[in-house]
Design a protein around this motif. Sequence first.
Motif, short mmCIF file in Angstrom:
data_model
loop_
_atom_site.label_atom_id
_atom_site.label_comp_id
_atom_site.label_asym_id
_atom_site.label_seq_id
_atom_site.Cartn_x
_atom_site.Cartn_y
_atom_site.Cartn_z
N ALA A 28 0.81 -1.21 0.00
CA ALA A 28 0.00 0.00 0.00
C ALA A 28 0.85 1.27 0.00
O ALA A 28 0.43 2.28 -0.53
N LEU A 29 2.03 1.23 0.60
CA LEU A 29 2.82 2.43 0.79
C LEU A 29 3.85 2.72 -0.30
O LEU A 29 4.29 3.83 -0.42
N VAL A 30 4.26 1.72 -1.05
CA VAL A 30 5.34 1.91 -2.00
C VAL A 30 4.88 2.71 -3.21
O VAL A 30 4.00 2.29 -3.95
N SER A 31 5.46 3.87 -3.35
CA SER A 31 5.20 4.74 -4.48
C SER A 31 6.44 5.61 -4.66
O SER A 31 6.62 6.61 -3.97
N TYR A 32 7.34 5.16 -5.55
CA TYR A 32 8.60 5.86 -5.78
C TYR A 32 8.81 6.10 -7.26
O TYR A 32 8.50 5.25 -8.10
N THR A 33 9.36 7.26 -7.58
CA THR A 33 9.78 7.58 -8.94
C THR A 33 11.30 7.68 -8.90
O THR A 33 11.85 8.43 -8.09
N CYS A 34 11.96 6.91 -9.77
CA CYS A 34 13.42 6.81 -9.74
C CYS A 34 14.02 7.31 -11.05
O CYS A 34 13.45 7.11 -12.13
N THR A 35 15.18 7.94 -10.96
CA THR A 35 15.84 8.47 -12.15
C THR A 35 16.54 7.39 -12.96
O THR A 35 16.74 7.55 -14.16
N SER A 36 16.92 6.28 -12.32
CA SER A 36 17.53 5.17 -13.06
C SER A 36 17.17 3.87 -12.38
O SER A 36 16.82 3.82 -11.21
N GLY A 37 17.24 2.81 -13.16
CA GLY A 37 16.93 1.50 -12.61
C GLY A 37 16.91 0.44 -13.69
O GLY A 37 16.86 0.76 -14.89
N SER A 38 16.95 -0.79 -13.27
CA SER A 38 16.94 -1.92 -14.19
C SER A 38 15.97 -2.97 -13.69
O SER A 38 15.79 -3.15 -12.48
N ARG A 39 15.36 -3.67 -14.62
CA ARG A 39 14.48 -4.80 -14.31
C ARG A 39 15.14 -6.02 -14.92
O ARG A 39 15.32 -6.11 -16.13
N VAL A 40 15.52 -6.98 -14.07
CA VAL A 40 16.30 -8.14 -14.50
C VAL A 40 15.55 -9.41 -14.13
O VAL A 40 15.05 -9.53 -13.01
N TYR A 41 15.49 -10.37 -15.04
CA TYR A 41 14.82 -11.64 -14.79
C TYR A 41 15.78 -12.62 -14.12
O TYR A 41 16.86 -12.87 -14.62
N PHE A 42 15.36 -13.18 -12.97
CA PHE A 42 16.18 -14.11 -12.21
C PHE A 42 15.61 -15.52 -12.21
O PHE A 42 15.90 -16.31 -11.32
N GLY A 43 14.79 -15.85 -13.16
CA GLY A 43 14.24 -17.20 -13.24
C GLY A 43 12.90 -17.33 -12.55
O GLY A 43 12.36 -16.38 -11.99
N ASP A 44 12.36 -18.54 -12.58
CA ASP A 44 11.03 -18.80 -12.05
C ASP A 44 10.90 -18.54 -10.56
O ASP A 44 9.85 -18.14 -10.08
N LEU A 45 11.94 -18.76 -9.81
CA LEU A 45 11.86 -18.62 -8.37
C LEU A 45 11.69 -17.17 -7.93
O LEU A 45 10.81 -16.85 -7.14
#
Length: 89
Positions: A28-45
């Motif tokens: 409910a509380l997480v609401s952040y805007t970030c200037t940089s970031g990455s989304r990386v896939y770490f497998g099914d787990l």
Amino acid sequence: MLTRVKRLAVVSVLALAGASLPASSAQALVSYTCTSGSRVYFGDLLGYVIIASGCTPGGPPGITIPGGTYSCRSYDGTPELGIISGRGC
């Protein structure tokens, strides 16, 4: 597949992020805007993991990085330093 160096970098950032956001209210509380970031896939787990920096509170619910806005299963980070991570995004 991630290289060992990239995986080590992601794990190191997660370790440095250290302080967890409260699990009960994290969704409910997480609401952040970030200037940089990455989304990386770490497998099914773990699924997708987001590592972001330059984060400030606000914006749509979830973590907003230059690639989009993502809701995650769990969040960690040190908001005071502008570092946020999410797992299962």
